[in-house]
Design a protein around this motif. Sequence first.
Motif, PDB file in Angstrom:
ATOM      1  N   PRO A 278      -5.905   3.946  39.945  1.00 16.86           N
ATOM      2  CA  PRO A 278      -5.564   5.028  40.870  1.00 16.86           C
ATOM      3  C   PRO A 278      -4.104   5.432  40.721  1.00 16.86           C
ATOM      4  O   PRO A 278      -3.238   4.588  40.522  1.00 16.86           O
ATOM      5  CB  PRO A 278      -5.854   4.417  42.242  1.00 16.86           C
ATOM      6  CG  PRO A 278      -5.783   2.940  42.042  1.00 16.86           C
ATOM      7  CD  PRO A 278      -6.222   2.686  40.632  1.00 16.86           C
ATOM      8  N   ARG A 279      -3.865   6.745  40.810  1.00 13.66           N
ATOM      9  CA  ARG A 279      -2.485   7.222  40.673  1.00 13.66           C
ATOM     10  C   ARG A 279      -2.340   8.572  41.365  1.00 13.66           C
ATOM     11  O   ARG A 279      -3.291   9.345  41.464  1.00 13.66           O
ATOM     12  CB  ARG A 279      -2.096   7.357  39.203  1.00 13.66           C
ATOM     13  CG  ARG A 279      -2.908   8.406  38.452  1.00 13.66           C
ATOM     14  CD  ARG A 279      -2.549   8.465  36.988  1.00 13.66           C
ATOM     15  NE  ARG A 279      -3.144   7.373  36.241  1.00 13.66           N
ATOM     16  CZ  ARG A 279      -3.071   7.260  34.911  1.00 13.66           C
ATOM     17  NH1 ARG A 279      -2.408   8.153  34.204  1.00 13.66           N
ATOM     18  NH2 ARG A 279      -3.638   6.260  34.299  1.00 13.66           N
ATOM     19  N   VAL A 280      -1.137   8.831  41.864  1.00  7.82           N
ATOM     20  CA  VAL A 280      -0.769  10.131  42.425  1.00  7.82           C
ATOM     21  C   VAL A 280       0.566  10.509  41.810  1.00  7.82           C
ATOM     22  O   VAL A 280       1.450   9.661  41.693  1.00  7.82           O
ATOM     23  CB  VAL A 280      -0.654  10.064  43.961  1.00  7.82           C
ATOM     24  CG1 VAL A 280      -0.141  11.392  44.522  1.00  7.82           C
ATOM     25  CG2 VAL A 280      -1.993   9.715  44.593  1.00  7.82           C
ATOM     26  N   ASP A 281       0.741  11.763  41.397  1.00  8.70           N
ATOM     27  CA  ASP A 281       1.998  12.124  40.742  1.00  8.70           C
ATOM     28  C   ASP A 281       3.148  12.081  41.742  1.00  8.70           C
ATOM     29  O   ASP A 281       2.963  12.255  42.956  1.00  8.70           O
ATOM     30  CB  ASP A 281       1.891  13.502  40.089  1.00  8.70           C
ATOM     31  CG  ASP A 281       1.909  14.641  41.083  1.00  8.70           C
ATOM     32  OD1 ASP A 281       2.691  15.566  40.902  1.00  8.70           O
ATOM     33  OD2 ASP A 281       1.117  14.589  42.049  1.00  8.70           O
ATOM     34  N   ALA A 282       4.336  11.863  41.230  1.00  9.03           N
ATOM     35  CA  ALA A 282       5.510  11.647  42.081  1.00  9.03           C
ATOM     36  C   ALA A 282       5.799  12.843  42.973  1.00  9.03           C
ATOM     37  O   ALA A 282       6.332  12.692  44.079  1.00  9.03           O
ATOM     38  CB  ALA A 282       6.724  11.328  41.204  1.00  9.03           C
ATOM     39  N   VAL A 297     -10.765   9.601  39.894  1.00  8.71           N
ATOM     40  CA  VAL A 297     -10.477  10.915  39.336  1.00  8.71           C
ATOM     41  C   VAL A 297      -9.170  11.420  39.941  1.00  8.71           C
ATOM     42  O   VAL A 297      -8.928  11.281  41.138  1.00  8.71           O
ATOM     43  CB  VAL A 297     -11.611  11.933  39.583  1.00  8.71           C
ATOM     44  CG1 VAL A 297     -12.869  11.508  38.848  1.00  8.71           C
ATOM     45  CG2 VAL A 297     -11.892  12.135  41.053  1.00  8.71           C
ATOM     46  N   VAL A 298      -8.323  11.966  39.077  1.00 12.32           N
ATOM     47  CA  VAL A 298      -7.048  12.557  39.470  1.00 12.32           C
ATOM     48  C   VAL A 298      -7.171  14.061  39.277  1.00 12.32           C
ATOM     49  O   VAL A 298      -7.633  14.518  38.228  1.00 12.32           O
ATOM     50  CB  VAL A 298      -5.895  12.003  38.615  1.00 12.32           C
ATOM     51  CG1 VAL A 298      -4.582  12.703  38.945  1.00 12.32           C
ATOM     52  CG2 VAL A 298      -5.767  10.501  38.808  1.00 12.32           C
ATOM     53  N   VAL A 402      -1.947  18.093  36.924  1.00 13.08           N
ATOM     54  CA  VAL A 402      -2.689  16.897  36.522  1.00 13.08           C
ATOM     55  C   VAL A 402      -2.045  16.271  35.293  1.00 13.08           C
ATOM     56  O   VAL A 402      -1.865  15.043  35.217  1.00 13.08           O
ATOM     57  CB  VAL A 402      -4.166  17.243  36.257  1.00 13.08           C
ATOM     58  CG1 VAL A 402      -4.893  16.082  35.572  1.00 13.08           C
ATOM     59  CG2 VAL A 402      -4.869  17.594  37.568  1.00 13.08           C
ATOM     60  N   GLU A 403      -1.684  17.089  34.335  1.00  9.41           N
ATOM     61  CA  GLU A 403      -1.042  16.541  33.131  1.00  9.41           C
ATOM     62  C   GLU A 403       0.308  15.925  33.468  1.00  9.41           C
ATOM     63  O   GLU A 403       0.702  14.917  32.861  1.00  9.41           O
ATOM     64  CB  GLU A 403      -0.902  17.630  32.077  1.00  9.41           C
ATOM     65  CG  GLU A 403      -2.233  18.030  31.461  1.00  9.41           C
ATOM     66  CD  GLU A 403      -2.083  18.694  30.116  1.00  9.41           C
ATOM     67  OE1 GLU A 403      -2.684  18.207  29.132  1.00  9.41           O
ATOM     68  OE2 GLU A 403      -1.366  19.704  30.043  1.00  9.41           O
ATOM     69  N   ALA A 404       0.999  16.497  34.446  1.00  5.38           N
ATOM     70  CA  ALA A 404       2.279  15.912  34.863  1.00  5.38           C
ATOM     71  C   ALA A 404       2.092  14.555  35.525  1.00  5.38           C
ATOM     72  O   ALA A 404       2.995  13.713  35.504  1.00  5.38           O
ATOM     73  CB  ALA A 404       3.000  16.860  35.820  1.00  5.38           C
ATOM     74  N   ALA A 405       0.908  14.321  36.099  1.00  4.57           N
ATOM     75  CA  ALA A 405       0.621  13.031  36.740  1.00  4.57           C
ATOM     76  C   ALA A 405       0.312  11.946  35.727  1.00  4.57           C
ATOM     77  O   ALA A 405       0.249  10.772  36.083  1.00  4.57           O
ATOM     78  CB  ALA A 405      -0.548  13.177  37.712  1.00  4.57           C
TER      79      ALA A 405
END
Length: 516
Positions: A278-282, A297-298, A402-405
């Motif tokens: 799991p991840r969320v962009d800054a 899914v991001v 999304v790509e930045a994440a």
Amino acid sequence: MSATGTPVVLGVDLGTTSTKVVAFDAAGRERAAAGAGYALREPAPGHVELDAAEVLAAAVRAARDAAARARAAGCTVAALSFSSAMHSLVGVDGDGRLLTQVITWADTRATEEAEELRPTEHGRALHRATGTPVHPMSPLVKLVHLRRHQPALFAAARRWVQVKDLLVHRWTGTWVTDRSTASATGLLELATGDWSGDALRTAGLSPLQLPPVAAATAVVGTLTAAAARELDLPARTPVVAGGADGPLANLGVGAVVPGTAALSIGTSGALRVAARTPRVDAAGRTFCYSLTDDLWVVGGATTNGGVVLRWLAEELLPDVSEQAAELGDLPEEALLEMAARVPAGAEGLLVLPHLLSERAPQWSALTSGAVVGLQRRHGRAHVVRAALEGVCQQLALVADSVEAAGPAIDEVRATGGFARSAVWRQLLADVLGRPLSFAAGGQEGSSFGAALVGHHALGHLDLLEASRREVRIGEVVEPRAADAAVHARLRPVFASLADALAPAFRALRQVPAAPG
């Protein structure tokens, strides 16, 4: 009812304006389908609801019809599995009676609470922990609003659930939710897969006021005798939890490996990429929701998709719609043909198509629609073209976020109602500047994903392997280089509009709406 035949799972997809039920066998073949619609209701400005009784009745009709058609095709219904639009909220009392209607993702009554919480460190921490942006769509923020503005109702609710939970309870007698749908509430801790203590304290809830959380692939019950009668299916037919429509659309189009994005445009739109952690962009521009216990899914969701085309047909160009209907054509197709006659970039006209506010990547509910660059040479066809380009540009901004994440996007697989239009498919490929792949047979991504989950629960297949293996690409739409260059040049201008117009949007919100 026949006790033999090819086993199929009914993928029951509870959408925003209709329920679709599709019967798939374990080889991924569609064997039967049915659907039933219902209307979004706006009883007050910012309130966007569904009548719960209408939704449940539509699900019964669609499931019963799909089951009958499956039997006529020589199949046996082995299970039912679910997909559902995310972010809904329903309050029920101790006897399961409705205290509210279905408050949908499009409801913006909690805008004030979202705008207060989102820029704070607490709001940012909630987004990071739960994967759900602080926005009026979020059930967490809806609950904060209801506690503040309707304290008697809030206190009377024994349980807060989502629309899919209502249907599962009606058909099995069990209150339960799945981890995928729960992960989009703003109340579930991504790291643990259970309800978040911090989010519960923010909402003012006890964990006992939320349903138990099950895996998407869990068999959560069987059809009761009453449900079996209304569906014309055997009692004790297994019911599988299923999941949220967004993550299941990834499954349904085979976008379950990093780098392959699933894009959908229905009433709203979304773009999502699978991630192993799991991840969320800054910058807080993306969401992160559960697909399975070890896959997430991001992505980002846009509020305005097909609803923009319907608005154009019903409100802006009713005469064109009426003429099309008299000729036996679909109004939307007539408008798309108009758009196709206008060059890329609509000769310098931009439309911010935020009819229902907007979500990703800005996650501010204050934005509204706008027409920018209007000149004497522009006609109605230019407005249609620019509005549809705006829908696609918003999704292009999501792709950039999304790509930045972290997850790079190597391939985009598309699904949803827009995919039936060659004009819209080409327009989206041009605006994204990327090839778009479409599954052979026009499979409905979410209902197919739900059916795959059901077959996995019954031991018929391995979920992720089947998703990768059974999704066959039938068409690839390549972007047109010259048009893609125009859209890429306009994207920074389009991206700047929401922030540039924010003061105007705030002021215009103070203008009273007409009664009724």
